[in-house]
Design an enzyme around this catalytic site. Sequence first.
Site, PDB file in Angstrom:
ATOM      1  N   ARG A 177      -2.817  14.252  14.425  1.00  0.00           N
ATOM      2  CA  ARG A 177      -1.532  14.359  14.452  1.00  0.00           C
ATOM      3  C   ARG A 177      -0.944  15.579  15.047  1.00  0.00           C
ATOM      4  NH1 ARG A 177      -2.237  13.399   7.989  1.00  0.00           N
ATOM      5  NH2 ARG A 177      -2.710  11.346   7.980  1.00  0.00           N
TER       6      ARG A 177
ATOM      7  N   ARG B  29       6.786  11.118   5.602  1.00  0.00           N
ATOM      8  CA  ARG B  29       5.948  11.984   6.313  1.00  0.00           C
ATOM      9  C   ARG B  29       6.032  11.900   7.823  1.00  0.00           C
ATOM     10  NH1 ARG B  29      -0.304  12.521   4.755  1.00  0.00           N
ATOM     11  NH2 ARG B  29      -0.514  10.607   5.987  1.00  0.00           N
TER      12      ARG B  29
ATOM     13  N   ARG C 100      -2.770   1.635   4.970  1.00  0.00           N
ATOM     14  CA  ARG C 100      -2.939   2.503   3.839  1.00  0.00           C
ATOM     15  C   ARG C 100      -2.284   2.277   2.714  1.00  0.00           C
ATOM     16  NH1 ARG C 100      -3.582   8.126   6.202  1.00  0.00           N
ATOM     17  NH2 ARG C 100      -4.583   7.727   8.282  1.00  0.00           N
TER      18      ARG C 100
HETATM   19  N1  LIG Z   1     -15.218  10.308   2.811  1.00  0.00           N
HETATM   20  C1  LIG Z   1     -14.324  11.235   3.358  1.00  0.00           C
HETATM   21  N2  LIG Z   1     -13.084  10.846   3.405  1.00  0.00           N
HETATM   22  C2  LIG Z   1     -12.363  11.883   3.767  1.00  0.00           C
HETATM   23  C3  LIG Z   1     -12.901  13.028   4.763  1.00  0.00           C
HETATM   24  N3  LIG Z   1     -11.887  13.652   5.057  1.00  0.00           N
HETATM   25  C4  LIG Z   1     -10.705  12.896   4.543  1.00  0.00           C
HETATM   26  N4  LIG Z   1     -11.045  11.733   3.756  1.00  0.00           N
HETATM   27  C5  LIG Z   1      -9.987  10.962   3.327  1.00  0.00           C
HETATM   28  O1  LIG Z   1      -9.744   9.921   4.398  1.00  0.00           O
HETATM   29  C6  LIG Z   1      -8.356   9.441   4.089  1.00  0.00           C
HETATM   30  C7  LIG Z   1      -7.601   9.587   5.258  1.00  0.00           C
HETATM   31  O2  LIG Z   1      -7.178  10.886   5.703  1.00  0.00           O
HETATM   32  P1  LIG Z   1      -5.959  11.308   6.716  1.00  0.00           P
HETATM   33  O3  LIG Z   1      -6.410  10.548   7.855  1.00  0.00           O
HETATM   34  O4  LIG Z   1      -5.864  12.832   6.659  1.00  0.00           O
HETATM   35  O5  LIG Z   1      -4.868  10.735   5.955  1.00  0.00           O
HETATM   36  P2  LIG Z   1      -3.977  11.226   4.635  1.00  0.00           P
HETATM   37  O6  LIG Z   1      -4.699  10.705   3.621  1.00  0.00           O
HETATM   38  O7  LIG Z   1      -2.763  10.337   4.708  1.00  0.00           O
HETATM   39  O8  LIG Z   1      -3.518  12.562   4.740  1.00  0.00           O
HETATM   40  C8  LIG Z   1      -8.025  10.390   2.937  1.00  0.00           C
HETATM   41  O9  LIG Z   1      -8.278   9.833   1.500  1.00  0.00           O
HETATM   42  C9  LIG Z   1      -8.757  11.684   2.890  1.00  0.00           C
HETATM   43  O10 LIG Z   1      -9.216  12.082   1.306  1.00  0.00           O
HETATM   44  C10 LIG Z   1     -14.265  13.042   4.415  1.00  0.00           C
HETATM   45  O11 LIG Z   1     -14.903  13.945   5.144  1.00  0.00           O
HETATM   46  N5  LIG Z   1     -15.017  12.104   3.919  1.00  0.00           N
HETATM   47  N1  LIG Z   2       5.509  15.759  -5.511  1.00  0.00           N
HETATM   48  C1  LIG Z   2       6.166  15.132  -4.624  1.00  0.00           C
HETATM   49  N2  LIG Z   2       7.223  14.980  -4.338  1.00  0.00           N
HETATM   50  C2  LIG Z   2       7.844  14.329  -3.329  1.00  0.00           C
HETATM   51  N3  LIG Z   2       7.201  14.460  -1.977  1.00  0.00           N
HETATM   52  C3  LIG Z   2       5.862  14.853  -2.190  1.00  0.00           C
HETATM   53  C4  LIG Z   2       5.318  15.380  -3.399  1.00  0.00           C
HETATM   54  N4  LIG Z   2       4.050  15.682  -2.951  1.00  0.00           N
HETATM   55  C5  LIG Z   2       3.984  15.598  -1.527  1.00  0.00           C
HETATM   56  N5  LIG Z   2       5.094  15.155  -1.160  1.00  0.00           N
HETATM   57  C6  LIG Z   2       5.200  14.753   0.215  1.00  0.00           C
HETATM   58  O1  LIG Z   2       4.719  13.630   0.470  1.00  0.00           O
HETATM   59  C7  LIG Z   2       4.055  13.451   1.985  1.00  0.00           C
HETATM   60  C8  LIG Z   2       2.671  13.223   1.824  1.00  0.00           C
HETATM   61  O2  LIG Z   2       2.020  14.400   1.300  1.00  0.00           O
HETATM   62  P1  LIG Z   2       0.564  14.851   1.800  1.00  0.00           P
HETATM   63  O3  LIG Z   2       0.262  16.000   1.222  1.00  0.00           O
HETATM   64  O4  LIG Z   2       0.733  14.933   3.213  1.00  0.00           O
HETATM   65  O5  LIG Z   2      -0.319  13.624   1.247  1.00  0.00           O
HETATM   66  P2  LIG Z   2      -1.851  13.369   1.284  1.00  0.00           P
HETATM   67  O6  LIG Z   2      -2.748  14.432   2.086  1.00  0.00           O
HETATM   68  O7  LIG Z   2      -2.392  13.247  -0.047  1.00  0.00           O
HETATM   69  O8  LIG Z   2      -1.963  12.307   2.198  1.00  0.00           O
HETATM   70  C9  LIG Z   2       4.386  14.754   2.618  1.00  0.00           C
HETATM   71  O9  LIG Z   2       5.620  14.694   3.246  1.00  0.00           O
HETATM   72  C10 LIG Z   2       4.651  15.830   1.287  1.00  0.00           C
HETATM   73  O10 LIG Z   2       5.640  16.714   1.648  1.00  0.00           O
END
Ligand SMILES: Nc1nc2c(ncn2[C@@H]2O[C@H](COP(=O)(O)OP(=O)(O)O)[C@@H](O)[C@H]2O)c(=O)[nH]1
Ligand SMILES: Nc1ncnc2c1ncn2[C@@H]1O[C@H](COP(=O)(O)OP(=O)(O)O)[C@@H](O)[C@H]1O
Length: 452
Positions: free
Chosen positions: A203, A296, A307
């Site tokens: 990203r 986001r 998702r």
């Molecule tokens: N099994 C596994 N899951 C992972 C790993 N790294 C990230 N993830 C998971 O993959 C999913 C997607 O991550 P990401 O693409 O960063 O998107 P986000 O969850 O929206 O922030 C999330 O549930 C993460 O916890 C990994 O090394 N192993």
């Molecule tokens: N408690 C909360 N209330 C409102 N917005 C939140 C909260 N926690 C996270 N966010 C926002 O939600 C979005 C997703 O959070 P993020 O940390 O990227 O989620 P994840 O890593 O679980 O995918 C981000 O834009 C973040 O700023």
Amino acid sequence: MHSKFLYQSEHLSTELKDFVAIGKLFVSMGGAPAFVADDLPGDYPNGFDLKSEGHNTVVNVGNKTYLIGGTDHGSKSTIGVRVSDKRTGGWVTPTVLGTRPKPSEVISAVILNEDRIFILKGDSSPDDCFWFLEVDTPFVQEKRKEFGTEVVAWSKGVVGDAKKPIVISGPSGVGKGTLISALMKEFPSTFGFSVSHTTRAPREREQNGVHYHFTERSVMAEEIRDGKFLEFAEVHGNLYGTSIEAVEVVADAGKRCILDIDVQGARSVRASSLEAIFIFVCPPSFEELEKRLRARGTETEQQIQKRLQNAKAELEQAKSQGLFDHMLVNDDLETCYASLKKLLDLDEAVEIINESSPPLVDLPRDHSVSKIDKKILISCGTRERASKNIFLLDLSSLKGGAPGRTRGLDIYTSDSMTNGINVAVEGDGEHLHEVEVIQEYEIEDGGPSIMK
Ligand SMILES: Nc1nc2c(ncn2[C@@H]2O[C@H](COP(=O)(O)OP(=O)(O)O)[C@@H](O)[C@H]2O)c(=O)[nH]1
Ligand SMILES: Nc1ncnc2c1ncn2[C@@H]1O[C@H](COP(=O)(O)OP(=O)(O)O)[C@@H](O)[C@H]1O
């Protein structure tokens, strides 16, 4: 042959006294403060079953003989391992998992629990002298079945009471990344992030090597086949995985590892020896999750739909018995962060940056090693005159193991054992125990051969 050690000390610490008591050694009560460590009684298995010769150490564990030393076939910069099964004979090069130690000219080895060999590398830097070669741990047994080959796994020993790693899971958009960033910002010296590999595209603002190691599917698949991953899973149409190295670099930096992984990954880690704390983060509602994900603005509509669909399954799977230790609802961010800190015992904490580190050992070439129960006594010095340096290594509180580091080694130096009072060691510098000499080997191109 039995050797004698004479220790002189005015005030032995409790630890050393315990050690002496365990070995049923004699403590002189006379005017001269001294005690003699003589041969140990037979009911204390000495754990030695090796012959260290030059670059090689030979260790017998059950039906197998392990030759540890020299250099690896593939990489000349790491220690080699060969295995021979006494029932079938011949030597094989096993599949070696984990980061391998660099070669050393002096290796001592002690068998622990018949499933791992504790290796001490002389002439190595303090953070590189204690290693474990796992030969029959549950992880090795599982990988042996998976690969259908002989398998061993290296795990570096880390001195000190390292805290358990933290696994954080939860649906996409729930706020895992936000909570982890807050934790790392407030406690930068305490926590380190396990940088996963992924085949998804970066990203905007995501940096390679910081947020993820962005990689190609074919490359990652090959690395998975090579056993480089602690766990991996297909998530939202991409491959994600935690490499063993990702976890190890955090442990090496003396930090507590945080893993952001999905529920499948959490299940794999639960089944591994990582011994982590498992936390699942839930959204206050499905609608709120969708709102956050859209706000986001990092995914396309199609990716958002995928998702959200997967979120339902993840929330359902997270309920499975015994998988997660804690469930956190991320409604108000501040409240959720406070709850996270509370469950990690950080609510009152102010980060202490220069915390005193455990004593480090500079293990010289000349040292002798003895084992009593789970305690290892290392005395440094030459054959003729052992020096005053004695280290007591307590392995009774080991945590973790391959894949990753073996944590919880406790070390006491002669200084810490005696509050600075001189400890002199006299004797011939031999082991306290008789060491069974098996056979001497040297490595030739075609494999190890027995020296006459
Ligand atoms: N099994 C596994 N899951 C992972 C790993 N790294 C990230 N993830 C998971 O993959 C999913 C997607 O991550 P990401 O693409 O960063 O998107 P986000 O969850 O929206 O922030 C999330 O549930 C993460 O916890 C990994 O090394 N192993
Ligand atoms: N408690 C909360 N209330 C409102 N917005 C939140 C909260 N926690 C996270 N966010 C926002 O939600 C979005 C997703 O959070 P993020 O940390 O990227 O989620 P994840 O890593 O679980 O995918 C981000 O834009 C973040 O700023």
